[in-house]
Design a protein around this motif. Structure first.
Motif, PDB file in Angstrom:
ATOM      1  N   TRP A 206       0.652  -1.169   0.002  1.00 54.23           N
ATOM      2  CA  TRP A 206      -0.067   0.111   0.141  1.00 54.23           C
ATOM      3  C   TRP A 206       0.961   1.236  -0.163  1.00 54.23           C
ATOM      4  O   TRP A 206       1.852   1.286   0.581  1.00 54.23           O
ATOM      5  CB  TRP A 206      -0.874  -0.026   1.250  1.00 54.23           C
ATOM      6  CG  TRP A 206      -2.138  -0.727   1.210  1.00 54.23           C
ATOM      7  CD1 TRP A 206      -2.294  -1.948   0.422  1.00 54.23           C
ATOM      8  CD2 TRP A 206      -3.178  -0.802   2.098  1.00 54.23           C
ATOM      9  NE1 TRP A 206      -3.473  -2.371   0.379  1.00 54.23           N
ATOM     10  CE2 TRP A 206      -4.105  -2.022   1.712  1.00 54.23           C
ATOM     11  CE3 TRP A 206      -3.421  -0.527   3.120  1.00 54.23           C
ATOM     12  CZ2 TRP A 206      -5.084  -2.310   2.513  1.00 54.23           C
ATOM     13  CZ3 TRP A 206      -4.572  -0.607   3.889  1.00 54.23           C
ATOM     14  CH2 TRP A 206      -5.562  -1.657   3.620  1.00 54.23           C
ATOM     15  N   LEU A 207       0.195   2.195  -0.729  1.00 55.51           N
ATOM     16  CA  LEU A 207       0.872   3.532  -0.516  1.00 55.51           C
ATOM     17  C   LEU A 207       2.380   3.803  -1.069  1.00 55.51           C
ATOM     18  O   LEU A 207       3.113   4.800  -0.454  1.00 55.51           O
ATOM     19  CB  LEU A 207       0.439   4.263   0.596  1.00 55.51           C
ATOM     20  CG  LEU A 207      -0.943   4.052   1.365  1.00 55.51           C
ATOM     21  CD1 LEU A 207      -1.027   4.286   2.748  1.00 55.51           C
ATOM     22  CD2 LEU A 207      -1.563   5.023   0.322  1.00 55.51           C
ATOM     23  N   ILE A 208       2.580   2.981  -2.013  1.00 54.31           N
ATOM     24  CA  ILE A 208       4.143   3.041  -2.753  1.00 54.31           C
ATOM     25  C   ILE A 208       4.139   3.924  -3.936  1.00 54.31           C
ATOM     26  O   ILE A 208       5.150   3.684  -4.529  1.00 54.31           O
ATOM     27  CB  ILE A 208       4.843   1.650  -2.599  1.00 54.31           C
ATOM     28  CG1 ILE A 208       4.347   0.578  -3.448  1.00 54.31           C
ATOM     29  CG2 ILE A 208       5.308   1.599  -1.223  1.00 54.31           C
ATOM     30  CD1 ILE A 208       5.039  -0.530  -3.764  1.00 54.31           C
ATOM     31  N   GLY A 209       3.185   4.417  -4.385  1.00 58.90           N
ATOM     32  CA  GLY A 209       3.039   5.163  -5.619  1.00 58.90           C
ATOM     33  C   GLY A 209       2.715   4.244  -6.561  1.00 58.90           C
ATOM     34  O   GLY A 209       2.418   3.272  -6.626  1.00 58.90           O
ATOM     35  N   ASP A 210       2.691   4.986  -7.846  1.00 65.46           N
ATOM     36  CA  ASP A 210       2.260   4.232  -9.098  1.00 65.46           C
ATOM     37  C   ASP A 210       2.989   4.787 -10.057  1.00 65.46           C
ATOM     38  O   ASP A 210       3.388   6.112 -10.285  1.00 65.46           O
ATOM     39  CB  ASP A 210       0.659   4.430  -9.176  1.00 65.46           C
ATOM     40  CG  ASP A 210       0.253   3.348 -10.425  1.00 65.46           C
ATOM     41  OD1 ASP A 210       1.023   2.791 -10.906  1.00 65.46           O
ATOM     42  OD2 ASP A 210      -0.948   3.202 -10.339  1.00 65.46           O
ATOM     43  N   THR A 211       3.374   4.160 -11.374  1.00 64.65           N
ATOM     44  CA  THR A 211       3.887   4.547 -12.471  1.00 64.65           C
ATOM     45  C   THR A 211       2.766   5.128 -13.813  1.00 64.65           C
ATOM     46  O   THR A 211       3.103   5.402 -14.492  1.00 64.65           O
ATOM     47  CB  THR A 211       4.577   3.629 -13.313  1.00 64.65           C
ATOM     48  OG1 THR A 211       3.970   2.342 -13.621  1.00 64.65           O
ATOM     49  CG2 THR A 211       6.033   3.454 -12.295  1.00 64.65           C
ATOM     50  N   LEU A 212       1.406   5.038 -13.359  1.00 63.09           N
ATOM     51  CA  LEU A 212       0.325   5.524 -14.175  1.00 63.09           C
ATOM     52  C   LEU A 212       0.454   7.135 -14.179  1.00 63.09           C
ATOM     53  O   LEU A 212       0.384   7.554 -13.239  1.00 63.09           O
ATOM     54  CB  LEU A 212      -1.016   4.993 -13.807  1.00 63.09           C
ATOM     55  CG  LEU A 212      -2.065   5.412 -14.427  1.00 63.09           C
ATOM     56  CD1 LEU A 212      -2.003   4.755 -15.985  1.00 63.09           C
ATOM     57  CD2 LEU A 212      -3.473   4.968 -13.862  1.00 63.09           C
ATOM     58  N   GLY A 213       0.590   7.503 -15.351  1.00 60.12           N
ATOM     59  CA  GLY A 213       0.649   8.957 -15.297  1.00 60.12           C
ATOM     60  C   GLY A 213      -0.756   9.761 -15.560  1.00 60.12           C
ATOM     61  O   GLY A 213      -1.633   9.032 -16.292  1.00 60.12           O
ATOM     62  N   TRP A 214      -0.841  10.959 -14.912  1.00 61.85           N
ATOM     63  CA  TRP A 214      -2.147  11.608 -15.173  1.00 61.85           C
ATOM     64  C   TRP A 214      -2.024  12.801 -15.789  1.00 61.85           C
ATOM     65  O   TRP A 214      -1.381  13.613 -15.297  1.00 61.85           O
ATOM     66  CB  TRP A 214      -2.749  11.885 -13.699  1.00 61.85           C
ATOM     67  CG  TRP A 214      -3.147  10.469 -12.985  1.00 61.85           C
ATOM     68  CD1 TRP A 214      -2.445   9.976 -12.044  1.00 61.85           C
ATOM     69  CD2 TRP A 214      -4.324   9.899 -12.949  1.00 61.85           C
ATOM     70  NE1 TRP A 214      -2.886   8.681 -11.609  1.00 61.85           N
ATOM     71  CE2 TRP A 214      -4.061   8.610 -12.217  1.00 61.85           C
ATOM     72  CE3 TRP A 214      -5.582  10.249 -13.411  1.00 61.85           C
ATOM     73  CZ2 TRP A 214      -5.170   7.866 -11.835  1.00 61.85           C
ATOM     74  CZ3 TRP A 214      -6.512   9.291 -13.284  1.00 61.85           C
ATOM     75  CH2 TRP A 214      -6.507   8.155 -12.513  1.00 61.85           C
ATOM     76  N   ARG A 215      -2.180  12.951 -17.185  1.00 62.60           N
ATOM     77  CA  ARG A 215      -1.892  13.878 -18.130  1.00 62.60           C
ATOM     78  C   ARG A 215      -3.148  15.049 -18.522  1.00 62.60           C
ATOM     79  O   ARG A 215      -3.995  14.274 -18.981  1.00 62.60           O
ATOM     80  CB  ARG A 215      -1.302  13.257 -19.387  1.00 62.60           C
ATOM     81  CG  ARG A 215      -0.797  14.402 -20.415  1.00 62.60           C
ATOM     82  CD  ARG A 215       0.027  13.605 -21.455  1.00 62.60           C
ATOM     83  NE  ARG A 215       0.174  14.790 -22.454  1.00 62.60           N
ATOM     84  CZ  ARG A 215       1.495  14.978 -22.520  1.00 62.60           C
ATOM     85  NH1 ARG A 215       2.546  14.803 -21.831  1.00 62.60           N
ATOM     86  NH2 ARG A 215       1.653  15.859 -23.673  1.00 62.60           N
ATOM     87  N   GLY A 216      -2.886  16.109 -18.342  1.00 60.00           N
ATOM     88  CA  GLY A 216      -3.790  17.136 -18.505  1.00 60.00           C
ATOM     89  C   GLY A 216      -3.046  18.502 -18.937  1.00 60.00           C
ATOM     90  O   GLY A 216      -1.770  18.488 -19.216  1.00 60.00           O
ATOM     91  N   PRO A 217      -3.801  19.604 -19.039  1.00 61.43           N
ATOM     92  CA  PRO A 217      -3.287  20.840 -19.199  1.00 61.43           C
ATOM     93  C   PRO A 217      -2.085  21.153 -18.202  1.00 61.43           C
ATOM     94  O   PRO A 217      -1.172  21.949 -18.590  1.00 61.43           O
ATOM     95  CB  PRO A 217      -4.332  21.913 -19.260  1.00 61.43           C
ATOM     96  CG  PRO A 217      -5.434  21.108 -19.255  1.00 61.43           C
ATOM     97  CD  PRO A 217      -5.209  19.793 -19.001  1.00 61.43           C
ATOM     98  N   TRP A 218      -2.062  20.793 -17.009  1.00 63.94           N
ATOM     99  CA  TRP A 218      -1.053  21.078 -16.042  1.00 63.94           C
ATOM    100  C   TRP A 218       0.203  20.230 -16.272  1.00 63.94           C
ATOM    101  O   TRP A 218       1.288  20.516 -15.571  1.00 63.94           O
ATOM    102  CB  TRP A 218      -1.604  20.573 -14.718  1.00 63.94           C
ATOM    103  CG  TRP A 218      -1.773  19.093 -14.614  1.00 63.94           C
ATOM    104  CD1 TRP A 218      -0.899  18.277 -14.375  1.00 63.94           C
ATOM    105  CD2 TRP A 218      -3.122  18.332 -15.026  1.00 63.94           C
ATOM    106  NE1 TRP A 218      -1.518  17.085 -14.057  1.00 63.94           N
ATOM    107  CE2 TRP A 218      -2.700  17.149 -14.489  1.00 63.94           C
ATOM    108  CE3 TRP A 218      -4.341  18.786 -15.290  1.00 63.94           C
ATOM    109  CZ2 TRP A 218      -3.812  16.204 -14.738  1.00 63.94           C
ATOM    110  CZ3 TRP A 218      -5.330  17.899 -15.484  1.00 63.94           C
ATOM    111  CH2 TRP A 218      -5.023  16.483 -15.126  1.00 63.94           C
ATOM    112  N   GLY A 219       0.391  19.127 -17.221  1.00 68.04           N
ATOM    113  CA  GLY A 219       1.662  18.430 -17.327  1.00 68.04           C
ATOM    114  C   GLY A 219       1.190  16.788 -17.061  1.00 68.04           C
ATOM    115  O   GLY A 219      -0.170  16.475 -17.303  1.00 68.04           O
ATOM    116  N   THR A 220       1.843  15.829 -16.559  1.00 67.97           N
ATOM    117  CA  THR A 220       1.682  14.860 -16.175  1.00 67.97           C
ATOM    118  C   THR A 220       2.215  14.682 -14.817  1.00 67.97           C
ATOM    119  O   THR A 220       3.518  14.702 -14.394  1.00 67.97           O
ATOM    120  CB  THR A 220       2.394  13.707 -16.989  1.00 67.97           C
ATOM    121  OG1 THR A 220       2.147  14.211 -18.312  1.00 67.97           O
ATOM    122  CG2 THR A 220       2.291  12.297 -16.701  1.00 67.97           C
TER     123      THR A 220
END
Length: 122
Positions: free
Chosen positions: A26-40
């Motif tokens: 749990w809670l060790i982060g992820d490599t899935l990016g969340w990309r939008g106008p702010w960047g990734t």
């Protein structure tokens, strides 16, 4: 931690498995990016993030506006006591895993998997 929904993003595979991820992961982060106008952005490894942080520093961080899609307003609206309980749980779990990928500005394309905001047209 389930009620605060931190695992949904900060634990790889948590949401897609219906929460069937061992607590040690749990809670060790992820490599899935969340990309939008702010960047990734990437869900950080919270266990490493608090490693050298005090409870008061964690509370201060929780009161800051973080990049999307982090629902920073959820943390902002929690009591200091509740935020410190999250901190204590992270400290209890202890450091583990690797840092999540770093933020990428809008002009840089991520290499790995991502969720695009807004969703591309069909």
């Amino acid at each position: 931690m389930q009620n605060a929904a931190c695992n949904d993003c900060h634990t790889a595979g948590y949401a897609s498995s219906g929460g069937k991820v061992e607590e040690k992961l749990w809670l060790i982060g992820d490599t899935l990016g969340w990309r939008g106008p702010w960047g990734t952005t990437y869900a950080s490894n919270l266990r490493l993030s608090v490693k050298d942080m005090t409870a008061d520093q964690f509370v201060a961080l929780s009161r800051s506006e973080l990049r999307p899609p982090m629902p920073w307003f959820n943390l902002r609206d929690m009591t200091d006591r509740d935020v410190k309980a999250i901190y204590a749980y992270l400290k209890y779990l202890g450091p583990a895993g690797k840092p999540a990928p770093r933020y990428l500005p809008p002009d840089q394309a991520p290499a790995g998997p991502l969720v695009q905001f807004p969703a591309p047209p069909r």
